[in-house]
Write a protein that holds these residues in place. Structure first.
Motif, PDB file in Angstrom:
ATOM      1  N   HIS A 105       0.808  -1.208   0.000  1.00 44.36           N
ATOM      2  CA  HIS A 105       0.000   0.000   0.000  1.00 44.36           C
ATOM      3  C   HIS A 105       0.851   1.274   0.000  1.00 44.36           C
ATOM      4  O   HIS A 105       0.312   2.377  -0.115  1.00 44.36           O
ATOM      5  N   CYS A 106       2.174   1.118   0.161  1.00 45.64           N
ATOM      6  CA  CYS A 106       3.097   2.253   0.085  1.00 45.64           C
ATOM      7  C   CYS A 106       2.702   3.373   1.057  1.00 45.64           C
ATOM      8  O   CYS A 106       2.810   4.556   0.731  1.00 45.64           O
ATOM      9  N   GLN A 107       2.263   2.990   2.245  1.00 47.41           N
ATOM     10  CA  GLN A 107       1.848   3.969   3.242  1.00 47.41           C
ATOM     11  C   GLN A 107       2.788   4.004   4.446  1.00 47.41           C
ATOM     12  O   GLN A 107       2.650   4.874   5.309  1.00 47.41           O
ATOM     13  N   ARG A 108       3.745   3.072   4.522  1.00 48.63           N
ATOM     14  CA  ARG A 108       4.563   2.961   5.734  1.00 48.63           C
ATOM     15  C   ARG A 108       6.054   3.023   5.439  1.00 48.63           C
ATOM     16  O   ARG A 108       6.863   2.421   6.150  1.00 48.63           O
ATOM     17  N   GLY A 109       6.397   3.737   4.370  1.00 44.17           N
ATOM     18  CA  GLY A 109       7.806   3.933   4.072  1.00 44.17           C
ATOM     19  C   GLY A 109       8.553   2.632   3.865  1.00 44.17           C
ATOM     20  O   GLY A 109       8.070   1.694   3.219  1.00 44.17           O
ATOM     21  N   ASN A 110       9.733   2.549   4.435  1.00 44.13           N
ATOM     22  CA  ASN A 110      10.602   1.389   4.221  1.00 44.13           C
ATOM     23  C   ASN A 110      10.031   0.119   4.834  1.00 44.13           C
ATOM     24  O   ASN A 110      10.365  -0.993   4.403  1.00 44.13           O
ATOM     25  N   GLU A 111       9.155   0.249   5.834  1.00 44.56           N
ATOM     26  CA  GLU A 111       8.540  -0.941   6.421  1.00 44.56           C
ATOM     27  C   GLU A 111       7.736  -1.710   5.377  1.00 44.56           C
ATOM     28  O   GLU A 111       7.719  -2.942   5.376  1.00 44.56           O
ATOM     29  N   SER A 112       7.048  -0.977   4.507  1.00 47.91           N
ATOM     30  CA  SER A 112       6.291  -1.633   3.429  1.00 47.91           C
ATOM     31  C   SER A 112       7.224  -2.398   2.506  1.00 47.91           C
ATOM     32  O   SER A 112       6.931  -3.524   2.082  1.00 47.91           O
ATOM     33  N   ASN A 113       8.364  -1.798   2.183  1.00 46.95           N
ATOM     34  CA  ASN A 113       9.343  -2.484   1.334  1.00 46.95           C
ATOM     35  C   ASN A 113       9.855  -3.758   1.982  1.00 46.95           C
ATOM     36  O   ASN A 113      10.016  -4.796   1.327  1.00 46.95           O
ATOM     37  N   GLU A 114      10.149  -3.686   3.289  1.00 46.45           N
ATOM     38  CA  GLU A 114      10.662  -4.852   3.996  1.00 46.45           C
ATOM     39  C   GLU A 114       9.626  -5.973   4.029  1.00 46.45           C
ATOM     40  O   GLU A 114       9.976  -7.155   3.919  1.00 46.45           O
ATOM     41  N   ASP A 115       8.344  -5.613   4.183  1.00 47.46           N
ATOM     42  CA  ASP A 115       7.289  -6.634   4.145  1.00 47.46           C
ATOM     43  C   ASP A 115       7.300  -7.356   2.807  1.00 47.46           C
ATOM     44  O   ASP A 115       7.271  -8.589   2.740  1.00 47.46           O
ATOM     45  N   ARG A 116       7.340  -6.563   1.742  1.00 42.87           N
ATOM     46  CA  ARG A 116       7.320  -7.152   0.402  1.00 42.87           C
ATOM     47  C   ARG A 116       8.532  -8.033   0.156  1.00 42.87           C
ATOM     48  O   ARG A 116       8.405  -9.142  -0.383  1.00 42.87           O
ATOM     49  N   LEU A 117       9.706  -7.565   0.551  1.00 37.38           N
ATOM     50  CA  LEU A 117      10.932  -8.327   0.303  1.00 37.38           C
ATOM     51  C   LEU A 117      10.923  -9.662   1.033  1.00 37.38           C
ATOM     52  O   LEU A 117      11.415 -10.670   0.511  1.00 37.38           O
TER      53      LEU A 117
ATOM     54  N   CYS B  12       2.985  -8.820  -7.135  1.00 36.47           N
ATOM     55  CA  CYS B  12       2.888  -7.695  -6.206  1.00 36.47           C
ATOM     56  C   CYS B  12       2.201  -6.512  -6.880  1.00 36.47           C
ATOM     57  O   CYS B  12       2.517  -6.169  -8.021  1.00 36.47           O
ATOM     58  N   CYS B  13       1.264  -5.896  -6.160  1.00 29.29           N
ATOM     59  CA  CYS B  13       0.609  -4.676  -6.626  1.00 29.29           C
ATOM     60  C   CYS B  13       0.971  -3.538  -5.682  1.00 29.29           C
ATOM     61  O   CYS B  13       0.965  -3.712  -4.462  1.00 29.29           O
ATOM     62  N   TYR B  14       1.267  -2.378  -6.261  1.00 31.54           N
ATOM     63  CA  TYR B  14       1.635  -1.207  -5.479  1.00 31.54           C
ATOM     64  C   TYR B  14       0.540  -0.152  -5.598  1.00 31.54           C
ATOM     65  O   TYR B  14       0.039   0.109  -6.681  1.00 31.54           O
ATOM     66  N   TRP B  15       0.216   0.443  -4.486  1.00 37.90           N
ATOM     67  CA  TRP B  15      -0.762   1.538  -4.464  1.00 37.90           C
ATOM     68  C   TRP B  15      -0.043   2.866  -4.696  1.00 37.90           C
ATOM     69  O   TRP B  15       0.997   3.136  -4.108  1.00 37.90           O
ATOM     70  N   ARG B  16      -0.619   3.700  -5.539  1.00 36.50           N
ATOM     71  CA  ARG B  16      -0.099   5.057  -5.727  1.00 36.50           C
ATOM     72  C   ARG B  16      -1.261   6.027  -5.674  1.00 36.50           C
ATOM     73  O   ARG B  16      -2.233   5.890  -6.410  1.00 36.50           O
ATOM     74  N   ASP B  17      -1.179   7.021  -4.787  1.00 32.33           N
ATOM     75  CA  ASP B  17      -2.210   8.053  -4.707  1.00 32.33           C
ATOM     76  C   ASP B  17      -2.102   8.968  -5.912  1.00 32.33           C
ATOM     77  O   ASP B  17      -1.023   9.478  -6.226  1.00 32.33           O
ATOM     78  N   GLN B  18      -3.212   9.196  -6.585  1.00 38.14           N
ATOM     79  CA  GLN B  18      -3.203  10.064  -7.757  1.00 38.14           C
ATOM     80  C   GLN B  18      -2.856  11.498  -7.365  1.00 38.14           C
ATOM     81  O   GLN B  18      -3.383  12.033  -6.397  1.00 38.14           O
ATOM     82  N   GLY B  19      -1.923  12.093  -8.115  1.00 38.78           N
ATOM     83  CA  GLY B  19      -1.596  13.496  -7.916  1.00 38.78           C
ATOM     84  C   GLY B  19      -0.809  13.788  -6.661  1.00 38.78           C
ATOM     85  O   GLY B  19      -0.681  14.935  -6.264  1.00 38.78           O
ATOM     86  N   ASN B  20      -0.240  12.743  -6.036  1.00 40.26           N
ATOM     87  CA  ASN B  20       0.531  12.993  -4.810  1.00 40.26           C
ATOM     88  C   ASN B  20       1.638  11.966  -4.702  1.00 40.26           C
ATOM     89  O   ASN B  20       1.579  11.045  -3.903  1.00 40.26           O
ATOM     90  N   ASP B  21       2.673  12.136  -5.519  1.00 39.44           N
ATOM     91  CA  ASP B  21       3.764  11.177  -5.532  1.00 39.44           C
ATOM     92  C   ASP B  21       4.521  11.170  -4.223  1.00 39.44           C
ATOM     93  O   ASP B  21       5.089  10.150  -3.828  1.00 39.44           O
ATOM     94  N   ASP B  22       4.536  12.325  -3.513  1.00 32.57           N
ATOM     95  CA  ASP B  22       5.267  12.367  -2.249  1.00 32.57           C
ATOM     96  C   ASP B  22       4.658  11.438  -1.215  1.00 32.57           C
ATOM     97  O   ASP B  22       5.339  10.978  -0.310  1.00 32.57           O
ATOM     98  N   GLN B  23       3.351  11.161  -1.363  1.00 28.90           N
ATOM     99  CA  GLN B  23       2.675  10.302  -0.408  1.00 28.90           C
ATOM    100  C   GLN B  23       3.341   8.940  -0.316  1.00 28.90           C
ATOM    101  O   GLN B  23       3.389   8.320   0.717  1.00 28.90           O
ATOM    102  N   ASN B  24       3.889   8.480  -1.447  1.00 27.09           N
ATOM    103  CA  ASN B  24       4.428   7.136  -1.498  1.00 27.09           C
ATOM    104  C   ASN B  24       5.938   7.090  -1.339  1.00 27.09           C
ATOM    105  O   ASN B  24       6.531   6.026  -1.438  1.00 27.09           O
ATOM    106  N   SER B  25       6.575   8.221  -1.131  1.00 26.98           N
ATOM    107  CA  SER B  25       8.021   8.224  -0.992  1.00 26.98           C
ATOM    108  C   SER B  25       8.430   7.605   0.333  1.00 26.98           C
ATOM    109  O   SER B  25       7.710   7.686   1.315  1.00 26.98           O
ATOM    110  N   VAL B  26       9.576   6.929   0.338  1.00 27.42           N
ATOM    111  CA  VAL B  26      10.088   6.302   1.549  1.00 27.42           C
ATOM    112  C   VAL B  26      11.553   6.668   1.712  1.00 27.42           C
ATOM    113  O   VAL B  26      12.147   7.341   0.876  1.00 27.42           O
ATOM    114  N   GLU B  27      12.122   6.185   2.790  1.00 24.82           N
ATOM    115  CA  GLU B  27      13.521   6.515   3.070  1.00 24.82           C
ATOM    116  C   GLU B  27      14.448   5.937   2.009  1.00 24.82           C
ATOM    117  O   GLU B  27      14.143   4.971   1.332  1.00 24.82           O
ATOM    118  N   ASP B  28      15.611   6.525   1.907  1.00 23.45           N
ATOM    119  CA  ASP B  28      16.671   6.046   1.013  1.00 23.45           C
ATOM    120  C   ASP B  28      16.263   6.069  -0.454  1.00 23.45           C
ATOM    121  O   ASP B  28      16.739   5.258  -1.251  1.00 23.45           O
TER     122      ASP B  28
END
Length: 281
Positions: free
Chosen positions: A28-40, A55-71
């Protein structure tokens, strides 16, 4: 029978099952790097067992920063997986603002679309056991990991929001999904919750005993959503007021059984009335 341990820790058992197993993970790309670690973690476990991973990734329309994570990960990471030639299936889907309801509908839609594609491919001979393909009707089952605690929370949520006396119930173990699109081969899709009879604590105990690795969604510990408040606040309070988990469980079960009986009695009475009216007519 086949145990949870057999299915998830033995690739030999998986090979003997008369079906093709695929794993679908939703980031869901809502929890930063934690979401990545779950997927991996899920992807690596699938690779170890030789199970197809999607794997499906959620992206909020018109708000790319919403899905940004660390690193520098996040959406860029999702897009990279979608384009890097990985044999696994990665796809990013844009949606309006994130909500629990929208995410639930998204997961259901994407699961159905993947199952529909896999069943059609299986019929063409690229996937599937020949013993299954020889039958006219194909059955696809989408399994989710809901457990007994989830079902009891559903009963409480219904009561809080308002529910008819004939519909006081938790989750169903098996429900019929939509038939495969543009289908002439008798394909049927079902949703199954095979772990509804098991509590979360029992699952955790099993994982501890088997020394298996898993991850917890930390957002479940917050009270941002109604279900979380029911889980974290209401259920413990009810257990305390009723004298323990056993009493709470018994009362939940009794309510559901009484609701089913009332529904059955009303339905039978309606059928008898209609039959009598038809004879008189």
């Amino acid at each position: 029978g086949i145990s949870y341990n057999d299915i998830f820790t033995s690739s030999n058992t998986i090979c003997r099952l008369p079906c093709q197993i695929h794993v679908m993970h939703f980031d869901h790309c809502q929890r930063g790097n934690e979401s990545n670690e779950d997927r991996l973690l899920v992807e690596s476990l699938c690779e170890e067992e030789g199970i197809a991973f999607h794997c499906c990734y959620w992206r909020d329309q018109g708000n790319d920063d919403q899905n940004s994570v660390e690193d520098g990960d996040g959406d860029d990471d999702a897009d990279a997986h979608a384009d890097d030639g990985d044999e696994n299936d990665h796809r990013t889907v844009s949606h309006p603002r994130f909500s629990q309801e929208a995410a639930r509908d998204w997961r259901r839609q994407m699961s159905i679309e993947l199952m529909d594609t896999l069943m059609k491919t299986s019929n063409d001979g690229d996937y599937g056991d020949p013993q299954i393909r020889q039958h006219q009707e194909q059955v696809g089952i989408i399994c989710t990991a809901h457990h007994r605690d989830d079902s009891e929370e559903t009963v409480l949520l219904k009561l809080l929001r308002g529910v008819h006396i004939t519909n006081i119930s938790g989750m169903d173990m098996l429900t019929r999904g939509p038939d495969a699109k543009n289908d002439s081969h008798g394909r049927r899709i079902y949703f199954a919750k095979p772990m509804l009879g098991v509590r979360k604590s029992e699952i955790q105990d099993f994982l501890f005993r088997q020394k298996l690795i898993w991850r917890e969604d930390e957002s479940n510990n917050t009270n941002k959503y109604m279900r979380n408040r029911v889980r974290n606040e209401l259920v413990p309070l009810l257990n305390d007021l009723m004298g323990g988990k056993g009493a709470f469980e018994t009362r939940i079960n009794n309510m559901q059984e009484q609701s089913r009986k009332i529904k059955k009695d009303i339905s039978r009475g309606a059928d008898e009335y209609l039959a009598s009216s038809y004879r008189q007519w």
